[in-house]
Design a protein around this motif. Structure first.
Motif, PDB file in Angstrom:
ATOM      1  N   GLY A  29      47.693  50.498  35.948  1.00 27.86           N
ATOM      2  CA  GLY A  29      45.900  51.138  36.866  1.00 27.86           C
ATOM      3  C   GLY A  29      46.658  52.819  35.734  1.00 27.86           C
ATOM      4  O   GLY A  29      45.821  54.002  37.354  1.00 27.86           O
ATOM      5  N   GLU A 154      42.213  43.879  32.497  1.00 28.36           N
ATOM      6  CA  GLU A 154      42.708  44.402  32.739  1.00 28.36           C
ATOM      7  C   GLU A 154      43.422  45.761  32.754  1.00 28.36           C
ATOM      8  O   GLU A 154      43.745  45.922  32.973  1.00 28.36           O
ATOM      9  CB  GLU A 154      44.211  43.182  33.601  1.00 28.36           C
ATOM     10  N   ASP A 183      38.556  52.389  38.985  1.00 29.79           N
ATOM     11  CA  ASP A 183      38.717  51.549  39.221  1.00 29.79           C
ATOM     12  C   ASP A 183      39.389  50.395  39.093  1.00 29.79           C
ATOM     13  O   ASP A 183      39.660  49.234  38.861  1.00 29.79           O
ATOM     14  CB  ASP A 183      37.022  50.565  38.637  1.00 29.79           C
ATOM     15  N   GLY A 184      40.928  50.599  38.983  1.00 29.15           N
ATOM     16  CA  GLY A 184      41.993  49.549  38.353  1.00 29.15           C
ATOM     17  C   GLY A 184      42.290  49.149  37.280  1.00 29.15           C
ATOM     18  O   GLY A 184      43.389  48.235  37.203  1.00 29.15           O
TER      19      GLY A 184
END
Ligand SMILES: Nc1ncnc2c1ncn2[C@@H]1O[C@H](COP(=O)(O)OP(=O)(O)O)[C@@H](O)[C@H]1O
Ligand SMILES: [Mg+2]
Length: 309
Positions: A29, A154, A183-184
């Protein structure tokens, strides 16, 4: 939890170590900046971490997967934008985006929405029907970076993504990236421009000649080196001033032209007093004197320079 963990990772070509036993820990993140001069080993490291080339030594774990044992599993979960330009010459901008999403098996409706979103975000709306072949280098680079956001991932690796972009496109890209991280998404971002790393990154690793020579947050880098000031003295007559100042503690002589001398110190007030005393006792008149905070750019250059010594 770390997205990227590398231990003693190496890549040699013959007996040349392009990447020399590096350790890396990149938290999820976050935006991790990988900073270094040309030829430092940034691209090679990125190719190792994205499993595009095999390491000659070490271990790496990407998103919890042993990347040496299961490279394909890693590749399904990451995005990569290489330094090398890559585009389909005959496709229009919008088709190129859509096709890239198709390659990643993104559903048609989602693709449609994403294409529209990315055309706007990367300022490509006006050229959406243009063929890639007819675009400028900066426009092609924008398409190349934009299309990577067509698929879910990811972890995204970006190798000097802003090279060739004008200042407004550059800022636009950096801000878009920041939004995605909110947003990750986790981003591994290489650059040789310190300012960019400072603007964007939570953590910065500095690499030189295949070795990592510093890892810190931009704030910590400033804390460590921010106290450092550069003192510039201009004397009226040519003198061997370096040897006179050589004995001052906590003082690094950076440049001496005979009449202009630049020194750096984290104890600038004391050093300045010492310098003035020495000048006075040697009857040297000062034309001009200035004390300025050392910029991060200079810190970077000096960290790299020291590691070369
Ligand atoms: N395939 C290769 N064969 C031999 N040397 C290489 C190869 N790829 C990279 N290098 C060398 O490794 C060093 C690091 O290169 P690179 O990772 O591209 O640096 P950066 O991306 O930081 O500019 C350079 O000296 C480069 O010439
Ligand atoms: Mg490179």
């Amino acid at each position: 939890m770390y997205c990227i963990e590398a231990r003693l990772l190496s890549k040699s070509y013959g007996n040349f170590m392009a990447v020399d036993n590096i350790d890396l820990q990149v938290p999820s993140g976050k935006i991790f900046g990988f900073l270094g001069p040309n030829g430092a080993g940034k691209t090679t490291t990125m190719k190792l971490l994205t499993t595009l080339i095999p390491p000659t030594g070490g271990q790496m774990n990407i998103l919890g997967i042993d990347a040496i044992k299961s490279p394909l599993e890693v590749r399904k979960k990451i995005g990569v934008v290489l330094q090398q330009p890559s585009y389909e010459p005959t496709l229009s901008v919008e088709k190129a985006l859509d096709k890239y999403g198709m390659m990643w098996n993104v559903e048609k409706n989602i693709r449609k929405d994403r294409v529209e979103e990315l055309l706007v975000a990367f300022d490509l709306v006006d050229i959406r029907k243009k063929k890639n072949d007819d675009l400028s280098i900066g426009q092609r680079r924008r398409v190349q970076v934009a299309r990577e956001f067509m698929h879910d991932m990811e972890l995204l690796f970006l190798d000097e993504p802003t090279v060739g972009l004008d200042p407004s496109a550059r800022r636009g890209l950096l801000d878009f990236i920041k939004g995605k991280v909110k947003d990750g998404l986790t981003i591994f971002f290489t650059t040789h421009i310190l300012e960019e790393a400072e603007y964007l990154c939570d953590d910065i690793a500095i690499i030189n000649k295949g070795k990592i020579i510093a890892v810190d947050t931009p704030g910590e880098l400033k804390n460590k080196f921010g106290k450092e000031k550069t003192i510039k003295i201009h004397i009226s007559e040519q003198k061997d001033i370096s040897s006179l100042l050589a004995g001052i503690p906590e003082c690094t002589i950076e440049h001496d032209s005979g009449v202009i001398i630049t020194v750096r110190s984290s104890h600038s007030e004391q050093v300045l007093q010492d310098i003035l005393k020495i000048l006075a006792s040697n009857d040297m008149a000062v034309e001009d004197l200035s004390v300025v905070p050392t910029s991060l750019e200079e810190i970077f250059l000096s960290v790299v320079k020291n590691s070369n010594a």
